[in-house]
Structure formats: C-alpha cells, structure tokens
Design an enzyme around this catalytic site. Structure first.
Site, short mmCIF file in Angstrom:
data_model
loop_
_atom_site.label_atom_id
_atom_site.label_comp_id
_atom_site.label_asym_id
_atom_site.label_seq_id
_atom_site.Cartn_x
_atom_site.Cartn_y
_atom_site.Cartn_z
N PHE A 139 15.83 18.87 -9.85
CA PHE A 139 16.72 17.93 -9.17
C PHE A 139 16.55 18.10 -7.67
O PHE A 139 16.71 19.20 -7.14
CB PHE A 139 18.20 18.15 -9.53
CG PHE A 139 19.09 17.15 -8.85
CD1 PHE A 139 19.28 15.88 -9.40
CD2 PHE A 139 19.72 17.45 -7.65
CE1 PHE A 139 20.08 14.94 -8.75
CE2 PHE A 139 20.52 16.50 -7.01
CZ PHE A 139 20.70 15.25 -7.57
N ASP A 226 12.91 24.39 -2.68
CA ASP A 226 14.21 23.75 -2.49
C ASP A 226 15.30 24.79 -2.78
O ASP A 226 15.57 25.12 -3.93
CB ASP A 226 14.31 22.56 -3.45
CG ASP A 226 15.64 21.81 -3.36
OD1 ASP A 226 16.58 22.32 -2.72
OD2 ASP A 226 15.73 20.71 -3.95
N LYS A 255 23.82 22.57 0.88
CA LYS A 255 25.10 22.93 0.27
C LYS A 255 25.89 24.06 0.96
O LYS A 255 26.81 23.80 1.69
CB LYS A 255 24.89 23.25 -1.21
CG LYS A 255 24.49 22.01 -2.01
CD LYS A 255 24.66 22.19 -3.50
CE LYS A 255 24.60 20.86 -4.25
NZ LYS A 255 23.27 20.41 -4.64
C1 LIG Z 1 22.51 19.18 -4.64
C2 LIG Z 1 21.06 19.32 -4.55
C3 LIG Z 1 20.29 18.42 -3.80
C4 LIG Z 1 20.88 17.19 -3.16
O1 LIG Z 1 21.80 17.49 -2.16
P1 LIG Z 1 22.77 16.34 -1.59
O2 LIG Z 1 23.46 17.01 -0.44
O3 LIG Z 1 23.68 15.94 -2.70
O4 LIG Z 1 21.91 15.22 -1.15
C5 LIG Z 1 18.94 18.66 -3.69
N1 LIG Z 1 18.37 19.73 -4.26
C6 LIG Z 1 19.07 20.61 -4.99
C7 LIG Z 1 18.39 21.78 -5.59
C8 LIG Z 1 20.44 20.42 -5.17
O5 LIG Z 1 21.14 21.28 -5.92
#
Ligand SMILES: *Cc1c(COP(=O)(O)O)cnc(C)c1O
Length: 404
Positions: A139, A226, A255
């Site tokens: 994701f 990521d 986050k």
């Molecule tokens: C939540 C998340 C995203 C997206 O972040 P947003 O701030 O909602 O755009 C991307 N990569 C990972 C691994 C995530 O957990």
C-alpha cells in the site's frame, strides 16, 4: 455496526463525502492513550490515529510548543528559507544516515515524490520508459500513481487506466524478483514497505532487505523503502529497515513524524539527493513552520523520553500477552509484527471486531479482511497493553466461536 446509537451512520455527516466506513461515534478529546467521545464514554486507543499520534493525545510538552509556534508563524512559502526545515532535515539525516530531505504533507505525496525521483534517476541516465519493482499486498497511497503502485485490486478498482511502469513481485522471494527483472534494461528502482501496513502487517525478512541492497548496488537501481507507517520509532528503531543494517537510497515518511500535524518527507541518500533541481518538484504546504515544529518537537520528546525503548518493551509485552491469551486458539493464524506495530491474523474475516471493540471501549482496526492491527502511540504503558488484551481476547474468542 453499533445498533445502540440512534443516528444512522450515513446520516451522521450528510455533507461529508462517503469515503470511509465510519463507526457511529465521534471523539471529543483525548489524554495520553485515552480518548473520549461526545457522550463522555472513554476508549483506550490502540490505533493511534493509524500510527500517527506518536506522542498520544494532548502531550504536555508538544501542545505548548505547537501553541507557541502557531502564535509566531504557521505558514510561509518555500520561496524563502525556513530554518525549522533545516532543523528537522538535519535531525532526519542524523537518524537515518542519509543526506537530504524534501518536505510535503502526506504519505502519498512523499511516495509520489519518490516515484518521480526514480523516473528522473532513469531519465538522467537515458532510460525513457522507467520501470519500478513493486509488491503484492503493498500500500503506497491513493493518488493515481501511488494506487497504481499499490498491490490491492480494491484500491485500484474504477480508477483505470493505471499508471504504467510497475513490475509486481511477491514479497521475500529473491528468485522471483530476479526472474521478473532479468534482462530488462528499464528497471530503475525497487519500492517496498519494510513492514507492510495496510496489506496485513507483513514484515519483510531482514535477509531479503540485505539481498535487495546488494542487487540494487549491482544493477544501479534505487532502493526505495516506504517507512510511512512502520518508521518513526514504531518498531524500536527509528526506521524499520535499520533492523537489517542497510541504508535505502530513498525513504518516504509521514504518519508518525508530526504526532498528528499533517507532514510528509522524502529522505534521500547520495544516489538520489541531487536528482531534483528547482522546478522539478514542489508542495505549497510542504515544510511549513507549524509542521516542521511538530516534527522537531516529536523527535525531541521521543529522544528525551526513550520512546524507542518503550516501543520495544511495551510491544514485546503486548505481543507476549496476545500470544498467551490467543496463541493456542483455533481460528488464530498468526501474531506478528515488531515493537508497537502488531497484527493478529485470524483464519476468518473479522471486521466486526472494530465495532465490537469500540463498544467495549477499545479502538483498533482490521486490515486485509482478517488482520487485527494495533499501532498505538509510542507512550503506551504495559498496564495499558494488558488492558488492550483483556478487552480484545474475549471478543476474538467469541467471534471465532460464532464463525466456527
Ligand atoms: C498510510 C500510508 C500511505 C499513505 O499515506 P497518506 O498520508 O494517507 O497519503 C503510504 N504508504 C504507507 C506504507 C502507508 O501506511
């Protein structure tokens, strides 16, 4: 999900676009790992705003610092130097061992920047149709490019045509990766989460990460990790890939970096730090003084209060307690994760648990249909972790009995 509340869920926010399956409750305030709804009911927060509220709610040192910043300066433009950007960038460079940082406001925006870096890295060496390796169950966000990189058909459904230039492979399988990229001169990068979050709390093997580092060096690809969800101390290291003792070339963050103030960042190592020049990329809100102050203070407080060590201590305690209560339960598939990023996978779908736990005063989420996810604030105590288990375990046992 909660029949006790008189207002139907759909009607609770008739003017807000219907993008989330929401619980029929509204939160009013919080303190530490506890939040209260508008009717005064208390909840133990094991979700932490989805791995965002690093310092819990109403932190006694974060709040005054943000108040001071708001009264001084909230936003300027990136047309000027922003000293707090340099302060936060220097700190992220120190913690990561990398070299330069770009600031934005969300996770998808950080990942979008990473994808642009990878494409331009390719273009700069004559690759016109760059391809990036991505993973099953990944994701990376919900913009058109990041949902194309995401390995979840539900996230992509209805939004085609998808962005091209992605090669998808299974996690933790070096041979599959080698096979999928063999003889392809257009590959420029490998892009993955160190622990997949939305995909069901799936850790990447440290040996696999080391093999990726080696392969990316041999092939001159960028290794892009990521850490939007698993980074910022959640696993007990600043960044989850550090358990493998490797350095990525590109690392998106978001986050937990600002304890709830919107913030994103892309940290780059030497191979990727000089790819962007003025005009290549930007973000109006990115790096504004309020967000930067939130990042600086979050890291300062994490260091002062030893929150990495706390994530390990409380995470291990929580995992052991879950294992003790549920480990031998039929219907329990696996308890996994590191530090305060834990998943409990059942053999049956379990999204009902979110509402049932809330009724009992516990906030959790369920992801990938059958994985209970806990990503609480890093200030959680072992006493609170025990309380999580005492509420959750009976609900899990009950659900498994119903579905047997
Ligand atoms: C939540 C998340 C995203 C997206 O972040 P947003 O701030 O909602 O755009 C991307 N990569 C990972 C691994 C995530 O957990």
């Amino acid at each position: 999900m909660n029949a006790a509340l008189p207002v139907p869920v759909e009607a609770a926010s008739p003017h807000v676009m219907n993008t989330y399956g929401r619980l029929p409750l509204a939160l009013s305030h919080g303190q530490g790992c506890r939040v209260w709804d508008v009717n005064g009911k208390a909840y133990l927060d094991a979700l932490g705003g989805i791995a965002v509220n690093t310092l819990g709610h109403n932190h006694p040192r974060l709040v005054p610092a943000l108040q001071e910043q708001i009264s001084r300066l909230i936003h300027t433009s990136n047309y000027y130097h922003i000293p707090l950007q340099e302060a936060l960038a220097a700190k992220l460079v120190e913690l990561s061992g990398m070299t330069n940082v770009f600031f934005c406001s969300t996770g998808l925006e950080a990942n979008e920047a990473a994808l642009k870096l990878a494409r331009k890295f390719g273009h700069d060496k004559g690759i016109e149709r760059a391809e990036i390796v991505v993973y099953d169950k990944a994701f990376h966000g919900r913009s058109i490019a990041t949902l194309s990189a995401t390995g979840n058909a539900k996230v992509q459904a209805g939004f085609g045509p998808l962005v091209e230039g992605f090669i998808r492979v299974p996690l933790n399988d070096v041979q599959a990766l080698k096979k999928a990229t063999a003889g392809n001169p257009n590959v420029v990068a490998v892009f993955l989460e160190a622990i997949q979050g939305e995909g069901g709390v799936n850790p990447v093997d440290v040996d696999y990460l080391r093999a990726l580092r080696k392969l990316c060096d041999e092939q001159d690809w960028l290794l892009m990790i990521d850490e939007v969800q698993c980074g910022m101390g959640r696993t007990g290291k600043w960044f989850a890939h550090q358990w493998a003792g490797i350095l990525p070339d590109v690392m998106p963050l978001a986050k937990g970096l600002g304890s709830g103030v919107p913030i994103g960042a892309v940290v780059a190592g030497p191979k990727a730090a000089k790819i962007f020049a003025p005009g290549n990329h930007g973000s109006t809100f990115g790096g504004n003084p309020l967000a930067m102050r939130a990042g600086v203070e979050t890291i300062r407080i994490m260091e002062e209060d030893g929150l990495l060590a706390n994530a390990v201590k409380v995470g291990d305690h929580l995992k052991a307690a879950l294992q003790r209560e549920l480990g031998s339960q039929p219907g329990l598939k696996e308890i996994r994760g590191r530090g305060l990023m834990l998943g409990v996978e059942l053999t049956v779908p379990c999204s009902e648990l979110v509402g049932r736990a809330a009724e009992k005063g516990l906030l959790i989420s369920v992801t990938a249909d059958s994985v209970i996810r806990m990503v609480p604030s890093l200030i959680m105590t072992t006493v609170e972790a025990d309380e999580v288990v005492s509420i959750l375990a009976p609900l899990v046992k009950q659900l498994i009995k119903e579905k047997a």
